[in-house]
Design an enzyme around this catalytic site. Structure first.
Site, PDB file in Angstrom:
ATOM      1  N   HIS A  84      59.380  15.931  41.764  1.00 30.16           N
ATOM      2  CA  HIS A  84      59.125  17.237  42.139  1.00 30.16           C
ATOM      3  C   HIS A  84      57.956  16.955  43.186  1.00 30.16           C
ATOM      4  CE1 HIS A  84      57.939  21.405  42.456  1.00 30.16           C
ATOM      5  NE2 HIS A  84      56.868  21.066  42.180  1.00 30.16           N
ATOM      6  N   ASP A 163      58.088  32.784  34.323  1.00 31.27           N
ATOM      7  CA  ASP A 163      57.486  32.230  35.404  1.00 31.27           C
ATOM      8  C   ASP A 163      57.857  32.810  36.880  1.00 31.27           C
ATOM      9  OD1 ASP A 163      55.748  30.079  36.737  1.00 31.27           O
ATOM     10  OD2 ASP A 163      57.728  29.704  37.799  1.00 31.27           O
ATOM     11  N   ARG A 170      50.943  36.860  40.550  1.00 36.51           N
ATOM     12  CA  ARG A 170      49.994  36.186  41.119  1.00 36.51           C
ATOM     13  C   ARG A 170      49.887  36.201  42.824  1.00 36.51           C
ATOM     14  NH1 ARG A 170      51.409  30.430  39.213  1.00 36.51           N
ATOM     15  NH2 ARG A 170      49.667  30.013  40.549  1.00 36.51           N
ATOM     16  N   SER A 185      53.177  26.715  35.846  1.00 36.27           N
ATOM     17  CA  SER A 185      54.296  26.851  36.623  1.00 36.27           C
ATOM     18  C   SER A 185      55.068  25.923  36.886  1.00 36.27           C
ATOM     19  CB  SER A 185      53.798  27.659  38.029  1.00 36.27           C
ATOM     20  OG  SER A 185      55.103  28.241  38.646  1.00 36.27           O
ATOM     21  N   LYS A 189      58.974  24.290  34.484  1.00 38.65           N
ATOM     22  CA  LYS A 189      60.359  24.180  34.917  1.00 38.65           C
ATOM     23  C   LYS A 189      60.784  22.625  34.726  1.00 38.65           C
ATOM     24  CE  LYS A 189      59.336  26.424  38.832  1.00 38.65           C
ATOM     25  NZ  LYS A 189      58.267  27.210  38.796  1.00 38.65           N
TER      26      LYS A 189
END
Length: 433
Positions: A84, A163, A170, A185, A189
């Site tokens: 990621h 989320d 947010r 967050s 995932k």
């Protein structure tokens, strides 16, 4: 039943919520039982007071429980790895890392996202490829990882659905910029997506969300802690994002650069990041190899052509045409010439990213259409010598007017100096649990 005002008040005053309270808060929000205004107040309290490690994990776990999860390990009987990135300009790293890891015999399964603003999304880049399918069912995802060793797909609507609502809230209440909320967050995932081991590419610099090295390291440490609590192995690579990564910024252009990298012909900064991420993933895998051996294997599959072959199998398996010639090209290409001689001192990532956005390579709103053919190629990067009149960059645009509209912005992204600037590494550190 929890009383939400009491939880808001406690967090506002610096108190701590239990795991059960945090779980009920997130699950109640996901069910529509807790209104946006109360969650907004809670997020603002968190923004100023922060969350403890236990609270952050409780939030992460609760977010996961609002939707479905994928068990790649159970389905495949192998340790599956994932990567990621926190987002940057020209960041096509996963598209090169996945085939390298798969070519080494390690299953790579990734659920990815789309870009918004000056940062590009992996799915947007992959959709440059004619026929490529990003929407696969969970069964299709598992079968493809089993058959070809690699899949990168869009996250389903049932994966951590709370989320998506929480992030949107947010975003409009100025509470995005908090380590715990960002980490929860991202890691919710990653954990729900089913991989056993994750390499996080945490960007730092003017073109990244984290502007300082200490901020990037703090975010990485929170995410590593969440992974450890969820029985996942996590390594964070801290990488520089002061200038665009590689040369290409724009969807099809970045796919071309990823393919070139798999052939051993990529830009040095991008190659170094790809090799580092691949090395860390291989070292985390069930191959049981050292970091040194992992690096050697990653370099070997690039050198012998098996990484390119793995890319082609992967793209074909998801319905795409792996032939580079099938990628769309811009109707108009304009070269920007240097106004003077010297050395490139810096190339502003945000300016280049925003110029590509204005050309149509990105989206300002989530439903905006994308032109996959357009973008910027930074022919010269930091430290390169340049003569007056020599091309600094190429603008790939739909027409001359579009190119003209961003030319000044791209040119302004370049700062020249009389002397070459000191070298600057793309890898700033590697953190593990």
């Amino acid at each position: 039943m929890i009383r939400v005002p009491e939880l808001i008040e406690r967090k506002r005053d610096g108190g701590e919520l239990s795991a059960d309270e945090m779980g009920e808060l997130m699950l109640g929000y996901a069910r529509g039982e807790i209104p946006d205004y109360q969650l907004a107040a809670f997020c603002m309290a968190v923004y100023f007071r922060g969350l403890t490690s236990a609270e952050t994990y409780a939030m992460t776990d609760a977010l996961i429980r609002t939707g479905e999860t994928v068990d790649l390990h159970g389905a495949l009987g192998r340790k599956v790895v994932d990567k990621h990135s926190t987002g940057g300009v020209g960041d096509k790293t996963s598209i090169a890392v996945g085939p390298i890891v798969a070519a080494c015999g390690v299953p790579f399964g990734k659920m990815s996202g789309r870009g918004l603003g000056h940062t590009g999304g992996t799915l947007d880049k992959l959709e440059s490829i004619p026929g490529f399918r990003v929407e696969l069912s969970t069964d299709e995802l598992i079968e493809q990882v089993r058959a070809v060793g690699l899949a990168i797909v869009g996250a389903t609507a049932d994966l951590v659905p709370a989320d998506k609502r929480l992030y949107a809230l947010r975003d409009v209440t100025a509470t995005v910029d908090n380590y715990s909320l960002i980490a929860a967050s991202i890691m919710s995932k990653k954990i729900a997506g089913g991989a056993d081991a994750v390499v996080l590419d945490v960007k730092v610099g003017s073109g990244a969300f984290m502007k300082t090295l200490s901020d990037a390291e703090r975010l990485a440490e929170v995410m590593i802690d969440l992974g450890h609590r969820a029985d996942r192995q996590v390594v964070a690579v801290i990488s520089a994002m002061g200038e665009p990564l590689g040369h290409a910024v724009g969807n099809a252009l970045e796919i071309r650069e990823a393919i070139a990298t798999l052939r051993g012909e990529g830009p040095p900064d991008f190659v170094e990041l790809v090799l580092e991420a691949s090395t860390q993933l291989l070292a985390l895998s069930d191959l049981d190899v050292s970091v040194e051996e992992a690096r050697r294997r990653a370099e070997q599959v690039i050198g012998d052509g098996t990484a390119v072959a793995a890319y082609e199998r992967w793209i074909a398996a998801q319905g795409g045409d792996p032939d580079e010639d099938a990628l769309p090209g811009a109707a108009y290409v304009r070269q920007l010439e240097s106004p003077g001689a010297g050395y490139v001192d810096s190339v502003g990532a945000v300016q280049v990213g925003n110029a590509a956005l204005r050309l149509g390579a990105g989206r300002r709103e989530k439903d905006d259409a994308i032109d996959h053919s357009v973008g910027i190629v930074c022919l010269k990067k930091r430290g390169d010598a340049v003569a007056a009149g020599e091309p600094l960059a190429e603008i790939h645009a739909a027409d001359d007017a579009s190119a003209e509209a961003v030319a000044a912005e791209v040119l302004a992204a370049y700062e020249l100096a009389d002397e070459p600037p000191p070298g600057r590494a793309v890898i700033l550190g590697v953190l593990a649990e």
